[in-house]
Design a protein around this motif. Structure first.
Motif, PDB file in Angstrom:
ATOM      1  N   GLN A   1       0.813  -1.211   0.000  1.00  0.00           N
ATOM      2  CA  GLN A   1       0.000   0.000   0.000  1.00  0.00           C
ATOM      3  C   GLN A   1       0.855   1.273   0.000  1.00  0.00           C
ATOM      4  OE1 GLN A   1      -2.873  -1.908   3.173  1.00  0.00           O
ATOM      5  NE2 GLN A   1      -3.740   0.040   2.511  1.00  0.00           N
ATOM      6  N   VAL A   2       2.131   1.138   0.301  1.00  0.00           N
ATOM      7  CA  VAL A   2       3.034   2.289   0.233  1.00  0.00           C
ATOM      8  C   VAL A   2       3.046   2.866  -1.179  1.00  0.00           C
ATOM      9  CG1 VAL A   2       5.476   2.989   0.339  1.00  0.00           C
ATOM     10  CG2 VAL A   2       4.513   1.532   2.129  1.00  0.00           C
ATOM     11  N   TYR A   3       2.789   2.024  -2.173  1.00  0.00           N
ATOM     12  CA  TYR A   3       2.974   2.405  -3.565  1.00  0.00           C
ATOM     13  C   TYR A   3       1.675   2.749  -4.293  1.00  0.00           C
ATOM     14  CZ  TYR A   3       7.212   0.070  -2.130  1.00  0.00           C
ATOM     15  OH  TYR A   3       8.330  -0.313  -1.428  1.00  0.00           O
ATOM     16  N   SER A   4       0.619   3.010  -3.536  1.00  0.00           N
ATOM     17  CA  SER A   4      -0.648   3.386  -4.167  1.00  0.00           C
ATOM     18  C   SER A   4      -1.361   4.432  -3.329  1.00  0.00           C
ATOM     19  CB  SER A   4      -1.552   2.154  -4.354  1.00  0.00           C
ATOM     20  OG  SER A   4      -1.887   1.595  -3.090  1.00  0.00           O
ATOM     21  N   GLY A   5      -2.271   5.165  -3.973  1.00  0.00           N
ATOM     22  CA  GLY A   5      -3.037   6.184  -3.270  1.00  0.00           C
ATOM     23  C   GLY A   5      -2.895   7.541  -3.926  1.00  0.00           C
ATOM     24  N   GLU A   6      -3.694   8.487  -3.483  1.00  0.00           N
ATOM     25  CA  GLU A   6      -3.772   9.808  -4.116  1.00  0.00           C
ATOM     26  C   GLU A   6      -2.560  10.689  -3.840  1.00  0.00           C
ATOM     27  OE1 GLU A   6      -7.466  11.161  -2.557  1.00  0.00           O
ATOM     28  OE2 GLU A   6      -8.681  10.061  -4.033  1.00  0.00           O
ATOM     29  N   LEU A   7      -1.737  10.307  -2.865  1.00  0.00           N
ATOM     30  CA  LEU A   7      -0.589  11.139  -2.493  1.00  0.00           C
ATOM     31  C   LEU A   7       0.748  10.536  -2.898  1.00  0.00           C
ATOM     32  CD1 LEU A   7      -1.865  12.319   0.982  1.00  0.00           C
ATOM     33  CD2 LEU A   7      -1.243  13.825  -0.899  1.00  0.00           C
ATOM     34  N   ILE A   8       0.741   9.511  -3.722  1.00  0.00           N
ATOM     35  CA  ILE A   8       2.022   8.920  -4.105  1.00  0.00           C
ATOM     36  C   ILE A   8       2.863   9.926  -4.883  1.00  0.00           C
ATOM     37  CG2 ILE A   8       1.290   6.511  -4.050  1.00  0.00           C
ATOM     38  CD1 ILE A   8       1.013   6.622  -7.097  1.00  0.00           C
ATOM     39  N   LEU A   9       4.139   9.965  -4.537  1.00  0.00           N
ATOM     40  CA  LEU A   9       5.085  10.850  -5.208  1.00  0.00           C
ATOM     41  C   LEU A   9       5.742  10.090  -6.358  1.00  0.00           C
ATOM     42  CD1 LEU A   9       6.708  13.518  -5.336  1.00  0.00           C
ATOM     43  CD2 LEU A   9       8.347  12.454  -3.753  1.00  0.00           C
ATOM     44  N   VAL A  10       5.475  10.549  -7.568  1.00  0.00           N
ATOM     45  CA  VAL A  10       6.064   9.947  -8.766  1.00  0.00           C
ATOM     46  C   VAL A  10       6.921  11.009  -9.436  1.00  0.00           C
ATOM     47  CG1 VAL A  10       5.616   8.888 -11.011  1.00  0.00           C
ATOM     48  CG2 VAL A  10       4.126   8.365  -9.069  1.00  0.00           C
ATOM     49  N   ASN A  11       8.221  10.747  -9.496  1.00  0.00           N
ATOM     50  CA  ASN A  11       9.139  11.693 -10.142  1.00  0.00           C
ATOM     51  C   ASN A  11      10.384  10.946 -10.618  1.00  0.00           C
ATOM     52  OD1 ASN A  11      10.642  11.243  -7.801  1.00  0.00           O
ATOM     53  ND2 ASN A  11      10.172  13.232  -6.902  1.00  0.00           N
ATOM     54  N   GLY A  12      11.432  11.681 -10.941  1.00  0.00           N
ATOM     55  CA  GLY A  12      12.625  11.052 -11.477  1.00  0.00           C
ATOM     56  C   GLY A  12      13.298  10.089 -10.532  1.00  0.00           C
ATOM     57  N   ASP A  13      13.118  10.308  -9.227  1.00  0.00           N
ATOM     58  CA  ASP A  13      13.747   9.446  -8.229  1.00  0.00           C
ATOM     59  C   ASP A  13      12.821   8.356  -7.702  1.00  0.00           C
ATOM     60  OD1 ASP A  13      16.171  10.901  -8.266  1.00  0.00           O
ATOM     61  OD2 ASP A  13      15.286  12.413  -6.933  1.00  0.00           O
ATOM     62  N   ASN A  14      11.533   8.516  -7.935  1.00  0.00           N
ATOM     63  CA  ASN A  14      10.552   7.578  -7.377  1.00  0.00           C
ATOM     64  C   ASN A  14       9.604   7.078  -8.460  1.00  0.00           C
ATOM     65  OD1 ASN A  14      11.035   7.943  -4.289  1.00  0.00           O
ATOM     66  ND2 ASN A  14      10.929  10.016  -5.105  1.00  0.00           N
ATOM     67  N   PRO A  15       9.963   5.974  -9.103  1.00  0.00           N
ATOM     68  CA  PRO A  15       9.120   5.441 -10.179  1.00  0.00           C
ATOM     69  C   PRO A  15       7.864   4.764  -9.641  1.00  0.00           C
ATOM     70  CG  PRO A  15      10.934   3.955  -9.729  1.00  0.00           C
ATOM     71  CD  PRO A  15      11.175   5.172  -8.882  1.00  0.00           C
ATOM     72  N   ILE A  16       6.936   4.530 -10.534  1.00  0.00           N
ATOM     73  CA  ILE A  16       5.746   3.749 -10.197  1.00  0.00           C
ATOM     74  C   ILE A  16       6.185   2.317  -9.898  1.00  0.00           C
ATOM     75  CG2 ILE A  16       3.598   2.796 -11.124  1.00  0.00           C
ATOM     76  CD1 ILE A  16       3.404   5.387 -12.803  1.00  0.00           C
ATOM     77  N   LYS A  17       5.793   1.812  -8.749  1.00  0.00           N
ATOM     78  CA  LYS A  17       6.225   0.482  -8.334  1.00  0.00           C
ATOM     79  C   LYS A  17       5.093  -0.534  -8.300  1.00  0.00           C
ATOM     80  CE  LYS A  17       9.826   2.512  -5.395  1.00  0.00           C
ATOM     81  NZ  LYS A  17       9.357   3.908  -5.369  1.00  0.00           N
ATOM     82  N   LYS A  18       3.862  -0.047  -8.432  1.00  0.00           N
ATOM     83  CA  LYS A  18       2.700  -0.925  -8.392  1.00  0.00           C
ATOM     84  C   LYS A  18       1.798  -0.611  -9.568  1.00  0.00           C
ATOM     85  CE  LYS A  18      -1.089  -2.360  -5.347  1.00  0.00           C
ATOM     86  NZ  LYS A  18      -1.766  -2.105  -4.047  1.00  0.00           N
ATOM     87  N   MET A  19       1.379  -1.624 -10.304  1.00  0.00           N
ATOM     88  CA  MET A  19       0.540  -1.432 -11.480  1.00  0.00           C
ATOM     89  C   MET A  19      -0.779  -0.764 -11.103  1.00  0.00           C
ATOM     90  SD  MET A  19      -0.740  -4.258 -14.281  1.00  0.00           S
ATOM     91  CE  MET A  19       0.958  -4.631 -14.745  1.00  0.00           C
ATOM     92  N   ILE A  20      -1.150   0.249 -11.878  1.00  0.00           N
ATOM     93  CA  ILE A  20      -2.404   0.962 -11.641  1.00  0.00           C
ATOM     94  C   ILE A  20      -3.580   0.120 -12.143  1.00  0.00           C
ATOM     95  CG2 ILE A  20      -3.687   3.084 -12.086  1.00  0.00           C
ATOM     96  CD1 ILE A  20      -1.110   3.468 -10.479  1.00  0.00           C
ATOM     97  N   SER A  21      -4.580  -0.044 -11.295  1.00  0.00           N
ATOM     98  CA  SER A  21      -5.740  -0.849 -11.666  1.00  0.00           C
ATOM     99  C   SER A  21      -6.620  -0.098 -12.666  1.00  0.00           C
ATOM    100  CB  SER A  21      -6.561  -1.196 -10.422  1.00  0.00           C
ATOM    101  OG  SER A  21      -7.762  -1.832 -10.777  1.00  0.00           O
ATOM    102  N   ASN A  22      -6.926  -0.744 -13.772  1.00  0.00           N
ATOM    103  CA  ASN A  22      -7.775  -0.123 -14.804  1.00  0.00           C
ATOM    104  C   ASN A  22      -9.216   0.064 -14.357  1.00  0.00           C
ATOM    105  OD1 ASN A  22      -5.726   0.183 -16.663  1.00  0.00           O
ATOM    106  ND2 ASN A  22      -6.038  -1.826 -17.586  1.00  0.00           N
ATOM    107  N   LYS A  23      -9.614  -0.626 -13.283  1.00  0.00           N
ATOM    108  CA  LYS A  23     -11.011  -0.515 -12.850  1.00  0.00           C
ATOM    109  C   LYS A  23     -11.333   0.883 -12.323  1.00  0.00           C
ATOM    110  CE  LYS A  23     -10.411  -2.147  -8.073  1.00  0.00           C
ATOM    111  NZ  LYS A  23     -10.790  -3.193  -7.086  1.00  0.00           N
ATOM    112  N   ASN A  24     -10.295   1.642 -11.937  1.00  0.00           N
ATOM    113  CA  ASN A  24     -10.513   2.999 -11.450  1.00  0.00           C
ATOM    114  C   ASN A  24     -10.297   4.059 -12.531  1.00  0.00           C
ATOM    115  OD1 ASN A  24     -11.048   2.190  -8.758  1.00  0.00           O
ATOM    116  ND2 ASN A  24      -8.865   1.945  -8.384  1.00  0.00           N
TER     117      ASN A  24
END
Length: 250
Positions: free
Chosen positions: A10-33
């Protein structure tokens, strides 16, 4: 009180996740949302973001003045946009305005690029003026959970050039706190770490509610916290090392 288990993922999902050059997406985004929100421009967004954006546009009376340019992107789409820009605009320009694959907020469905309705719209750098209805949009955006993500005086922090057309949904009251303090999301994520869970939360007032915000460090695969009964709450990962708990108390 009731106990709530926070999984490490759950660290890698939610409305406040920081995605930038140092912090890539680590959990696949669910298409259902994710849903199609504008057929004309073929733009997709997170369903909550779509709802709040439409509410904001309705309040300011926008009809055709503001249009969608780019919302949710798949991994393949982000790769193509980056590679096409390298060919058309060169590496220097591209690295200023286009994120590498899995480092783009657009892949979360929480970001939207907007433009003034015009005949010719630049997909990479759309025109979103600083006056008129566009100024009103910026002023009221925090009430609906949006922030202007990349600010001119914070380029050394975001590592992205100023993008007055790019807005990110982080949810209320986080958007208000960020905007009021002239933070970018990188700064806010660090700021919240001073308000540790079970100690002293950050408290903001909204009408007859006290909203408490606190940081929870992810120390184990399963992390347990206590939540008051009958109090609405949200939990978002920060995409780095923990969670942000938002609790509404009457």
């Amino acid at each position: 009180m009731k106990r709530l288990c926070l999984d490490k993922n759950q660290v890698y999902s939610g409305e406040l996740i920081l995605v930038n050059g140092d912090n890539p997406i680590k959990k696949m985004i669910s298409n259902k949302n994710i849903s199609l929100v504008d057929k004309k421009s073929n733009v997709y967004l997170n369903k909550t973001v779509d709802y709040m954006l439409k509410e904001l546009l309705f309040e300011i009376g926008s009809r055709d003045e503001i249009i969608y340019v780019s919302g949710y992107r798949t991994l393949g789409e982000q790769i193509k946009i980056y590679n096409d820009s390298i060919v058309e605009n060169g590496e220097f320009f591209t690295n200023k305005y286009v994120a590498l694959s899995n480092h783009s907020e657009h892949q979360t469905g929480l970001a939207i690029d907007l433009a003034r309705n015009d005949i010719n719209i630049d997909f990479i750098r759309p025109d979103f003026p600083l006056d008129g209805i566009y100024k009103e949009f910026r002023e009221k955006a925090p009430h609906y959970g949006f922030i202007e993500r990349y600010l001119k005086d914070k380029e050394n922090i975001t590592k992205i050039s100023a993008e007055p057309w790019h807005f990110r949904y982080v949810g209320f009251p986080h958007s208000e706190i960020i905007s009021r303090n002239n933070f970018v999301l990188e700064e806010y994520i660090e700021y919240i770490k001073d308000f540790k869970y079970s100690k002293k939360p950050l408290t903001v007032k909204d009408k007859n509610l006290n909203i408490e915000i606190s940081y929870i460090c992810c120390e184990n695969d399963k992390n347990w916290i206590a939540i008051p009964d009958n109090s609405p709450y949200t939990v978002s990962g920060n995409n780095i090392d923990g969670y942000i708990l938002t609790l509404w108390r009457t």
